[in-house]
Scaffold this motif. Sequence first.
Motif, PDB file in Angstrom:
ATOM      1  N   GLY A 133     -17.487  -5.116 -21.995  1.00 36.04           N
ATOM      2  CA  GLY A 133     -17.915  -4.092 -22.945  1.00 36.04           C
ATOM      3  C   GLY A 133     -19.105  -3.279 -22.501  1.00 36.04           C
ATOM      4  O   GLY A 133     -19.497  -2.328 -23.196  1.00 36.04           O
ATOM      5  N   HIS A 134     -19.709  -3.615 -21.360  1.00 32.58           N
ATOM      6  CA  HIS A 134     -20.835  -2.819 -20.862  1.00 32.58           C
ATOM      7  C   HIS A 134     -20.312  -1.512 -20.266  1.00 32.58           C
ATOM      8  O   HIS A 134     -19.355  -1.500 -19.498  1.00 32.58           O
ATOM      9  N   SER A 135     -20.936  -0.409 -20.607  1.00 33.23           N
ATOM     10  CA  SER A 135     -20.477   0.895 -20.126  1.00 33.23           C
ATOM     11  C   SER A 135     -20.947   1.134 -18.696  1.00 33.23           C
ATOM     12  O   SER A 135     -22.029   0.688 -18.289  1.00 33.23           O
ATOM     13  N   PHE A 136     -20.123   1.841 -17.943  1.00 33.70           N
ATOM     14  CA  PHE A 136     -20.451   2.219 -16.571  1.00 33.70           C
ATOM     15  C   PHE A 136     -19.654   3.478 -16.245  1.00 33.70           C
ATOM     16  O   PHE A 136     -18.632   3.755 -16.867  1.00 33.70           O
ATOM     17  N   PRO A 137     -20.099   4.270 -15.284  1.00 39.64           N
ATOM     18  CA  PRO A 137     -19.408   5.522 -14.972  1.00 39.64           C
ATOM     19  C   PRO A 137     -18.160   5.294 -14.136  1.00 39.64           C
ATOM     20  O   PRO A 137     -18.161   4.497 -13.187  1.00 39.64           O
ATOM     21  N   PHE A 138     -17.080   5.993 -14.484  1.00 34.94           N
ATOM     22  CA  PHE A 138     -15.838   5.929 -13.715  1.00 34.94           C
ATOM     23  C   PHE A 138     -15.155   7.282 -13.760  1.00 34.94           C
ATOM     24  O   PHE A 138     -15.429   8.113 -14.640  1.00 34.94           O
ATOM     25  N   VAL A 139     -14.235   7.498 -12.813  1.00 30.58           N
ATOM     26  CA  VAL A 139     -13.464   8.733 -12.793  1.00 30.58           C
ATOM     27  C   VAL A 139     -12.059   8.417 -12.306  1.00 30.58           C
ATOM     28  O   VAL A 139     -11.864   7.646 -11.366  1.00 30.58           O
ATOM     29  N   PHE A 140     -11.071   8.999 -12.974  1.00 31.41           N
ATOM     30  CA  PHE A 140      -9.649   8.795 -12.683  1.00 31.41           C
ATOM     31  C   PHE A 140      -9.160   9.915 -11.784  1.00 31.41           C
ATOM     32  O   PHE A 140      -9.420  11.090 -12.042  1.00 31.41           O
ATOM     33  N   GLY A 141      -8.423   9.548 -10.719  1.00 31.78           N
ATOM     34  CA  GLY A 141      -7.970  10.557  -9.777  1.00 31.78           C
ATOM     35  C   GLY A 141      -6.476  10.720  -9.661  1.00 31.78           C
ATOM     36  O   GLY A 141      -5.992  11.390  -8.758  1.00 31.78           O
ATOM     37  N   GLY A 142      -5.694  10.119 -10.571  1.00 28.30           N
ATOM     38  CA  GLY A 142      -4.246  10.233 -10.518  1.00 28.30           C
ATOM     39  C   GLY A 142      -3.625   9.050  -9.805  1.00 28.30           C
ATOM     40  O   GLY A 142      -2.979   8.208 -10.425  1.00 28.30           O
ATOM     41  N   ASP A 143      -3.831   8.966  -8.491  1.00 27.45           N
ATOM     42  CA  ASP A 143      -3.288   7.841  -7.725  1.00 27.45           C
ATOM     43  C   ASP A 143      -4.373   6.829  -7.372  1.00 27.45           C
ATOM     44  O   ASP A 143      -4.212   6.011  -6.472  1.00 27.45           O
ATOM     45  N   GLY A 144      -5.473   6.869  -8.104  1.00 30.50           N
ATOM     46  CA  GLY A 144      -6.556   5.932  -7.869  1.00 30.50           C
ATOM     47  C   GLY A 144      -7.722   6.209  -8.792  1.00 30.50           C
ATOM     48  O   GLY A 144      -7.608   6.976  -9.752  1.00 30.50           O
ATOM     49  N   ALA A 145      -8.856   5.595  -8.502  1.00 32.38           N
ATOM     50  CA  ALA A 145     -10.033   5.753  -9.347  1.00 32.38           C
ATOM     51  C   ALA A 145     -11.271   5.349  -8.564  1.00 32.38           C
ATOM     52  O   ALA A 145     -11.183   4.616  -7.567  1.00 32.38           O
TER      53      ALA A 145
END
Length: 385
Positions: free
Chosen positions: A75-87
């Motif tokens: 439940g701890h927040s952290f930055p992420f980004v989705f790239g379609g075929d990965g992250a």
Amino acid sequence: MDQLSSDSGFYDDLPLISRFGDLTHASSYTSLPDGWVIGTADIVGSTRHIAEGRYKMVNMVGAAVISSQINAGGGHSFPFVFGGDGASFAVPPEFAETSRDVLGVMRRWADEEFALELRAAQFPIAEIREAGHEVGVARYQASTGVDYAMFGGGGLSWAEARMKLGVNAAPLAEPGALPDLTGLSCRWNNAPARNGMILSVVIQPRPDVAPQDFSNVTSRIVSVVETLSRGGHPLPPGGPGVRWPPPGLALEAHASRAGRSLLRRKAELLVGNLIAWFFFKTGLKAGEFDPAHYADMVTNNADFRKFDDGLKMTLDCDATTAQRLRQILEEAEGKGILRFGLFEQAEAMTTCFVPSVIRDDHIHLVDGASGGYARAAEQIKSAIS
């Protein structure tokens, strides 16, 4: 870029940015604290899998990289980004070992469940800085329910490139290892284009380009996109709609069966989705669950545009605006500022992470339904080679 202290509350302390255009400016980003670690993963041969009609599967596994990290993080927040075929994502030092283990589990699971080869690696921020790059993070408030991380500084792209060379690979977990993918689903219909096409846009700065030059171009691009109906949002108001059985049922069964019988899990999902379909179709509430409000929030929370050292967007776009975007990008490419890829398709698709249907913090990752970001990025790779 500003620098904050190195405590694990770094991401929670970042200011929320509500205007997407502000994210074109370097001043909107704050450098990751010392000790933090970048994780990144993608699917090997995604172009071939797309050609074989497996892009929804590719998308699901890419989103699973994120959901497995969220669940492991307690439940701890952290930055992420989705790239379609990965992250890609960033985690504080106290979560680094767990995060690396989860990447190894994801590699094993993707292979055993879908016969997909998932690359995954981890890079300390100190290693990225020693190579002359930075990782800056910003929080974009997509709606009252969720915000999404944006990345700048070049370090994320450097880490992804090193990962593809096999550097710092996350060790493969033991056979049979399973990630916790609770909340991951793909039950919504694809969303057909309403203005001509769903346009996948991938824009990357050329190495050593002046940051302000790239910022100026992306500012122009964002300004043009804002002239589109609803800023080019690819999902309709009220959500993309549902049907029974849902189009992603088989994939969700694979993702959620946790070693149990696939047939039994499909049967469970058929029953559960039939109940959900009834409430969405009738509009009736079930306790605290309001289907109309939930469907509205699906669209409001959609992650259809992002910065991850470059700019990615999934847009409901008309032909005239698409041509205008292409002209701006070709001019900037000719000046050595950037590389880009544009890919047109008929529909957008959504992969979701839903911790609770009665809260507004559910996550909806949007991509083009016929290859999206991966196909647009492939144009860049082809041009380079």
